[in-house]
Design a protein around this motif. Structure first.
Motif, PDB file in Angstrom:
ATOM      1  N   SER A  85      37.311 -55.401   9.317  1.00 41.30           N
ATOM      2  CA  SER A  85      35.891 -55.666   9.104  1.00 41.30           C
ATOM      3  C   SER A  85      35.092 -55.342  10.364  1.00 41.30           C
ATOM      4  O   SER A  85      34.010 -54.747  10.293  1.00 41.30           O
ATOM      5  N   ASP A  86      35.634 -55.715  11.527  1.00 43.31           N
ATOM      6  CA  ASP A  86      34.957 -55.410  12.799  1.00 43.31           C
ATOM      7  C   ASP A  86      34.828 -53.903  12.999  1.00 43.31           C
ATOM      8  O   ASP A  86      33.776 -53.410  13.433  1.00 43.31           O
ATOM      9  N   VAL A  87      35.898 -53.176  12.669  1.00 42.77           N
ATOM     10  CA  VAL A  87      35.873 -51.711  12.813  1.00 42.77           C
ATOM     11  C   VAL A  87      34.805 -51.114  11.896  1.00 42.77           C
ATOM     12  O   VAL A  87      34.028 -50.243  12.306  1.00 42.77           O
ATOM     13  N   GLU A  88      34.765 -51.590  10.656  1.00 43.51           N
ATOM     14  CA  GLU A  88      33.772 -51.070   9.708  1.00 43.51           C
ATOM     15  C   GLU A  88      32.356 -51.402  10.163  1.00 43.51           C
ATOM     16  O   GLU A  88      31.446 -50.568  10.039  1.00 43.51           O
ATOM     17  N   THR A  89      32.167 -52.599  10.717  1.00 42.73           N
ATOM     18  CA  THR A  89      30.853 -52.979  11.233  1.00 42.73           C
ATOM     19  C   THR A  89      30.456 -52.073  12.399  1.00 42.73           C
ATOM     20  O   THR A  89      29.313 -51.612  12.486  1.00 42.73           O
ATOM     21  N   GLU A  90      31.424 -51.804  13.297  1.00 43.10           N
ATOM     22  CA  GLU A  90      31.145 -50.905  14.424  1.00 43.10           C
ATOM     23  C   GLU A  90      30.810 -49.501  13.951  1.00 43.10           C
ATOM     24  O   GLU A  90      29.898 -48.864  14.462  1.00 43.10           O
ATOM     25  N   ARG A  91      31.562 -49.017  12.952  1.00 41.03           N
ATOM     26  CA  ARG A  91      31.287 -47.672  12.419  1.00 41.03           C
ATOM     27  C   ARG A  91      29.896 -47.595  11.818  1.00 41.03           C
ATOM     28  O   ARG A  91      29.168 -46.624  12.029  1.00 41.03           O
ATOM     29  N   ALA A  92      29.533 -48.634  11.069  1.00 39.36           N
ATOM     30  CA  ALA A  92      28.202 -48.656  10.449  1.00 39.36           C
ATOM     31  C   ALA A  92      27.125 -48.685  11.529  1.00 39.36           C
ATOM     32  O   ALA A  92      26.111 -47.980  11.439  1.00 39.36           O
ATOM     33  N   GLY A  93      27.360 -49.500  12.571  1.00 41.20           N
ATOM     34  CA  GLY A  93      26.384 -49.573  13.669  1.00 41.20           C
ATOM     35  C   GLY A  93      26.261 -48.248  14.396  1.00 41.20           C
ATOM     36  O   GLY A  93      25.162 -47.817  14.750  1.00 41.20           O
ATOM     37  N   LYS A  94      27.409 -47.603  14.611  1.00 43.05           N
ATOM     38  CA  LYS A  94      27.391 -46.302  15.289  1.00 43.05           C
ATOM     39  C   LYS A  94      26.646 -45.267  14.452  1.00 43.05           C
ATOM     40  O   LYS A  94      25.830 -44.504  14.971  1.00 43.05           O
ATOM     41  N   ALA A  95      26.917 -45.261  13.149  1.00 45.75           N
ATOM     42  CA  ALA A  95      26.244 -44.308  12.257  1.00 45.75           C
ATOM     43  C   ALA A  95      24.740 -44.552  12.256  1.00 45.75           C
ATOM     44  O   ALA A  95      23.942 -43.609  12.299  1.00 45.75           O
ATOM     45  N   LYS A  96      24.361 -45.830  12.227  1.00 46.77           N
ATOM     46  CA  LYS A  96      22.930 -46.164  12.233  1.00 46.77           C
ATOM     47  C   LYS A  96      22.290 -45.733  13.549  1.00 46.77           C
ATOM     48  O   LYS A  96      21.184 -45.180  13.563  1.00 46.77           O
ATOM     49  N   ALA A  97      22.987 -45.971  14.658  1.00 50.05           N
ATOM     50  CA  ALA A  97      22.455 -45.569  15.968  1.00 50.05           C
ATOM     51  C   ALA A  97      22.311 -44.051  16.059  1.00 50.05           C
ATOM     52  O   ALA A  97      21.310 -43.535  16.579  1.00 50.05           O
ATOM     53  N   GLU A  98      23.307 -43.328  15.537  1.00 45.32           N
ATOM     54  CA  GLU A  98      23.235 -41.863  15.561  1.00 45.32           C
ATOM     55  C   GLU A  98      22.078 -41.359  14.707  1.00 45.32           C
ATOM     56  O   GLU A  98      21.379 -40.422  15.089  1.00 45.32           O
ATOM     57  N   ALA A  99      21.884 -41.986  13.547  1.00 43.50           N
ATOM     58  CA  ALA A  99      20.770 -41.585  12.676  1.00 43.50           C
ATOM     59  C   ALA A  99      19.436 -41.867  13.365  1.00 43.50           C
ATOM     60  O   ALA A  99      18.510 -41.041  13.305  1.00 43.50           O
ATOM     61  N   SER A 100      19.343 -43.009  14.038  1.00 41.78           N
ATOM     62  CA  SER A 100      18.113 -43.351  14.759  1.00 41.78           C
ATOM     63  C   SER A 100      17.856 -42.367  15.896  1.00 41.78           C
ATOM     64  O   SER A 100      16.720 -41.935  16.116  1.00 41.78           O
ATOM     65  N   ALA A 101      18.914 -42.012  16.614  1.00 42.80           N
ATOM     66  CA  ALA A 101      18.763 -41.053  17.716  1.00 42.80           C
ATOM     67  C   ALA A 101      18.316 -39.690  17.191  1.00 42.80           C
ATOM     68  O   ALA A 101      17.451 -39.038  17.781  1.00 42.80           O
ATOM     69  N   LYS A 102      18.902 -39.277  16.062  1.00 45.26           N
ATOM     70  CA  LYS A 102      18.524 -37.993  15.466  1.00 45.26           C
ATOM     71  C   LYS A 102      17.056 -38.012  15.037  1.00 45.26           C
ATOM     72  O   LYS A 102      16.310 -37.058  15.260  1.00 45.26           O
ATOM     73  N   LYS A 103      16.655 -39.133  14.420  1.00 48.32           N
ATOM     74  CA  LYS A 103      15.261 -39.262  13.978  1.00 48.32           C
ATOM     75  C   LYS A 103      14.316 -39.270  15.182  1.00 48.32           C
ATOM     76  O   LYS A 103      13.257 -38.631  15.156  1.00 48.32           O
ATOM     77  N   ALA A 104      14.710 -39.979  16.244  1.00 42.96           N
ATOM     78  CA  ALA A 104      13.874 -40.037  17.447  1.00 42.96           C
ATOM     79  C   ALA A 104      13.736 -38.649  18.075  1.00 42.96           C
ATOM     80  O   ALA A 104      12.646 -38.259  18.513  1.00 42.96           O
ATOM     81  N   LYS A 105      14.839 -37.904  18.086  1.00 40.15           N
ATOM     82  CA  LYS A 105      14.789 -36.538  18.633  1.00 40.15           C
ATOM     83  C   LYS A 105      13.862 -35.664  17.800  1.00 40.15           C
ATOM     84  O   LYS A 105      13.046 -34.914  18.333  1.00 40.15           O
ATOM     85  N   LYS A 106      13.987 -35.784  16.466  1.00 32.97           N
ATOM     86  CA  LYS A 106      13.131 -35.001  15.569  1.00 32.97           C
ATOM     87  C   LYS A 106      11.660 -35.366  15.794  1.00 32.97           C
ATOM     88  O   LYS A 106      10.797 -34.487  15.869  1.00 32.97           O
ATOM     89  N   ASN A 107      11.386 -36.683  15.903  1.00 28.08           N
ATOM     90  CA  ASN A 107      10.010 -37.119  16.148  1.00 28.08           C
ATOM     91  C   ASN A 107       9.510 -36.621  17.499  1.00 28.08           C
ATOM     92  O   ASN A 107       8.345 -36.228  17.627  1.00 28.08           O
ATOM     93  N   GLY A 108      10.387 -36.653  18.497  1.00 32.80           N
ATOM     94  CA  GLY A 108      10.017 -36.157  19.823  1.00 32.80           C
ATOM     95  C   GLY A 108       9.647 -34.684  19.781  1.00 32.80           C
ATOM     96  O   GLY A 108       8.668 -34.254  20.401  1.00 32.80           O
ATOM     97  N   LEU A 109      10.442 -33.905  19.047  1.00 28.33           N
ATOM     98  CA  LEU A 109      10.147 -32.471  18.924  1.00 28.33           C
ATOM     99  C   LEU A 109       8.828 -32.246  18.187  1.00 28.33           C
ATOM    100  O   LEU A 109       8.045 -31.371  18.561  1.00 28.33           O
ATOM    101  N   ALA A 110       8.578 -33.056  17.157  1.00 31.28           N
ATOM    102  CA  ALA A 110       7.325 -32.931  16.409  1.00 31.28           C
ATOM    103  C   ALA A 110       6.137 -33.278  17.300  1.00 31.28           C
ATOM    104  O   ALA A 110       5.106 -32.596  17.268  1.00 31.28           O
ATOM    105  N   ILE A 111       6.282 -34.328  18.093  1.00 33.71           N
ATOM    106  CA  ILE A 111       5.204 -34.729  19.004  1.00 33.71           C
ATOM    107  C   ILE A 111       4.966 -33.642  20.051  1.00 33.71           C
ATOM    108  O   ILE A 111       3.820 -33.303  20.363  1.00 33.71           O
ATOM    109  N   GLN A 112       6.062 -33.079  20.591  1.00 28.19           N
ATOM    110  CA  GLN A 112       5.923 -32.013  21.588  1.00 28.19           C
ATOM    111  C   GLN A 112       5.212 -30.809  20.979  1.00 28.19           C
ATOM    112  O   GLN A 112       4.334 -30.206  21.601  1.00 28.19           O
TER     113      GLN A 112
END
Length: 108
Positions: A37-64
């Motif tokens: 369960s801990d591993v699955e929670t970590e994987r979900a958190g990592k996936a969410k963080a990666e998605a957030s980072a990707k979205k932030a990068k996309k937003n940064g490029l749009a703003i630039q």
């Protein structure tokens, strides 16, 4: 009689050992499930963080991109403003020249 007692004790000891082994197995299974369960929670958190980072990068490029576009529009407006100021100066100079002509004509 002593043999029966020894067998009874051996049986009781084996049942106790079996019960302890079953409890240990249950604890091990529970710990494994908790770890999974801990591993699955970590994987979900990592996936969410990666998605957030990707979205932030996309937003940064749009703003630039928008900033670059806005800067280009600003330069264009500054150029138009200078051109308009130059036209205004030229028109004012013409007006003043015509005004001087008219004043001179009236004086003559």
């Amino acid at each position: 009689e002593a043999n029966v007692q020894k067998l009874t004790n051996d049986l009781a000891n084996e049942q106790r050992a079996k019960s302890e082994a079953e409890n240990a197995l249950k604890r091990a299974k529970d710990e494994a499930a908790s770890a999974q369960s801990d591993v699955e929670t970590e994987r979900a958190g990592k996936a969410k963080a990666e998605a957030s980072a990707k979205k932030a990068k996309k937003n940064g490029l749009a703003i630039q991109s928008k900033l670059t576009e806005t800067e280009a529009q600003l330069r264009e407006l500054q150029t138009k403003n200078r051109s308009t100021e130059e036209e205004l100066i030229s028109i004012r100079d013409q007006f003043e020249a015509e005004q001087r002509k008219a004043t001179q004509s009236d004086a003559d």
